[in-house]
Design a protein around this motif. Structure first.
Motif, short mmCIF file in Angstrom:
data_model
loop_
_atom_site.label_atom_id
_atom_site.label_comp_id
_atom_site.label_asym_id
_atom_site.label_seq_id
_atom_site.Cartn_x
_atom_site.Cartn_y
_atom_site.Cartn_z
N VAL A 15 47.34 46.09 35.71
CA VAL A 15 47.60 45.03 36.69
C VAL A 15 46.88 43.74 36.27
N MET A 16 45.68 43.87 35.75
CA MET A 16 44.91 42.72 35.30
C MET A 16 45.68 41.92 34.24
N VAL A 17 46.23 42.60 33.23
CA VAL A 17 46.92 41.90 32.16
C VAL A 17 48.20 41.24 32.69
N VAL A 18 48.92 41.91 33.58
CA VAL A 18 50.11 41.29 34.18
C VAL A 18 49.71 40.02 34.92
N CYS A 19 48.62 40.06 35.64
CA CYS A 19 48.14 38.86 36.35
C CYS A 19 47.75 37.76 35.36
N SER A 20 47.13 38.13 34.23
CA SER A 20 46.77 37.13 33.22
C SER A 20 48.01 36.47 32.64
N ILE A 21 49.02 37.27 32.34
CA ILE A 21 50.27 36.73 31.79
C ILE A 21 50.88 35.74 32.76
N ARG A 22 50.81 36.06 34.04
CA ARG A 22 51.39 35.19 35.07
C ARG A 22 50.45 34.07 35.50
N GLU A 23 49.31 33.98 34.87
CA GLU A 23 48.28 32.98 35.17
C GLU A 23 47.77 33.09 36.61
N LEU A 24 47.68 34.30 37.12
CA LEU A 24 47.15 34.53 38.46
C LEU A 24 45.65 34.78 38.35
N HIS A 25 44.89 34.02 39.09
CA HIS A 25 43.43 34.14 39.00
C HIS A 25 42.92 35.51 39.44
N TRP A 26 43.76 36.30 40.07
CA TRP A 26 43.33 37.64 40.50
C TRP A 26 43.09 38.56 39.31
N SER A 27 43.53 38.14 38.13
CA SER A 27 43.26 38.95 36.94
C SER A 27 41.76 39.10 36.72
N TRP A 28 41.00 38.08 37.09
CA TRP A 28 39.56 38.09 36.80
C TRP A 28 38.78 39.10 37.65
N PRO A 29 38.95 39.17 38.98
CA PRO A 29 38.23 40.23 39.71
C PRO A 29 38.70 41.63 39.30
N LEU A 30 39.99 41.76 38.96
CA LEU A 30 40.48 43.06 38.47
C LEU A 30 39.81 43.40 37.13
N ALA A 31 39.59 42.38 36.31
CA ALA A 31 38.91 42.59 35.03
C ALA A 31 37.49 43.09 35.26
N ILE A 32 36.82 42.54 36.26
CA ILE A 32 35.45 42.97 36.57
C ILE A 32 35.44 44.45 36.94
N LEU A 33 36.32 44.84 37.85
CA LEU A 33 36.36 46.24 38.29
C LEU A 33 36.74 47.18 37.15
N SER A 34 37.79 46.84 36.41
CA SER A 34 38.23 47.68 35.30
C SER A 34 37.13 47.80 34.25
N SER A 35 36.47 46.69 33.95
CA SER A 35 35.40 46.71 32.94
C SER A 35 34.24 47.60 33.36
N LEU A 36 33.87 47.52 34.61
CA LEU A 36 32.75 48.36 35.08
C LEU A 36 33.11 49.84 35.01
N LEU A 37 34.34 50.18 35.32
CA LEU A 37 34.76 51.58 35.21
C LEU A 37 34.79 52.03 33.75
N TYR A 38 35.34 51.17 32.88
CA TYR A 38 35.43 51.54 31.47
C TYR A 38 34.07 51.56 30.78
N PHE A 39 33.08 50.88 31.34
CA PHE A 39 31.73 50.99 30.81
C PHE A 39 31.32 52.47 30.77
N PHE A 40 31.56 53.17 31.87
CA PHE A 40 31.17 54.58 31.96
C PHE A 40 32.04 55.47 31.06
N VAL A 41 33.32 55.18 30.98
CA VAL A 41 34.21 55.96 30.11
C VAL A 41 33.74 55.86 28.66
N PHE A 42 33.47 54.63 28.20
CA PHE A 42 33.09 54.43 26.80
C PHE A 42 31.67 54.94 26.52
#
Length: 190
Positions: A15-42
């Motif tokens: 969803v974050m990347v789709v928002c980035s492509i569409r230039e929707l600023h909501w990509s950024w808070p989604l990036a924060i959440l996704s990044s924090l989750l992937y921190f633990f995965v990695f």
């Protein structure tokens, strides 16, 4: 085995990347959440460069969000899609060439990573790509394309199959993002 953390990070990442492509600023808070989750995965997969990168991404996402929300004197967005000047390309190449070995050596000497150099490469390029995206340089999509192709192989090696699928989708979305932003850039500057 896929975890709920990886599945949720996967969904938010798409969803974050789709928002980035569409230039929707909501990509950024989604990036924060996704990044924090992937921190633990990695981290759990001993991909410390990628894990550390997720924390940097979360921080850079705050900056990117602010960049995209800023308004100019005419109450229009302060940033528009733009091309990277020649000087910017040199900066991208030099920064990438310095970051990759620096991160690889840090991972080699201070972690138990078994893929320090391959972990460091997409990590270094991702930092560059994130900075370009935050400033709406169209070339961010080209950097992400390279990052995503390398990452698919890295995550396959680590058995992170859902994340491998995510980065394969990100590869396709990088091409999509490039095309959409290219069309917008042409429309703005006929």
């Amino acid at each position: 085995m896929m975890s709920l953390t990886e599945i949720t990070g996967f969904a938010l990442g798409l969803v974050m990347v789709v928002c980035s492509i569409r230039e929707l600023h909501w990509s950024w808070p989604l990036a924060i959440l996704s990044s924090l989750l992937y921190f633990f995965v990695f981290k759990d997969s001993l991909l410390y460069g990628e894990a550390g990168l997720q924390l940097v991404f979360a921080t850079l996402a705050l900056w990117g969000w602010w960049q995209w929300l800023r308004l100019g004197d005419d109450a229009q967005p302060a940033l528009v899609i733009q091309r990277l000047p020649t000087r910017g390309w040199w900066l991208v190449l030099i920064t990438s060439a310095l970051l990759w070995p620096t991160l690889a050596l840090l991972l080699q000497h201070f972690t138990d990573s078994d893929v320090a150099w391959w972990d460091a490469l997409p990590t270094a390029l991702s930092l560059v790509g994130q900075a370009l995206l935050g400033r709406k340089y169209i070339e961010n999509w080209l950097v992400w394309l390279v990052v995503n192709v390398i990452s698919v192989a890295l995550f396959a090696h680590k058995g992170l199959w859902l994340t491998c699928v995510l980065y394969a989708l990100f590869t396709l979305m990088s091409v999509w993002g490039w095309r959409v932003w290219q069309a917008r850039l042409k429309a703005a500057h006929p």
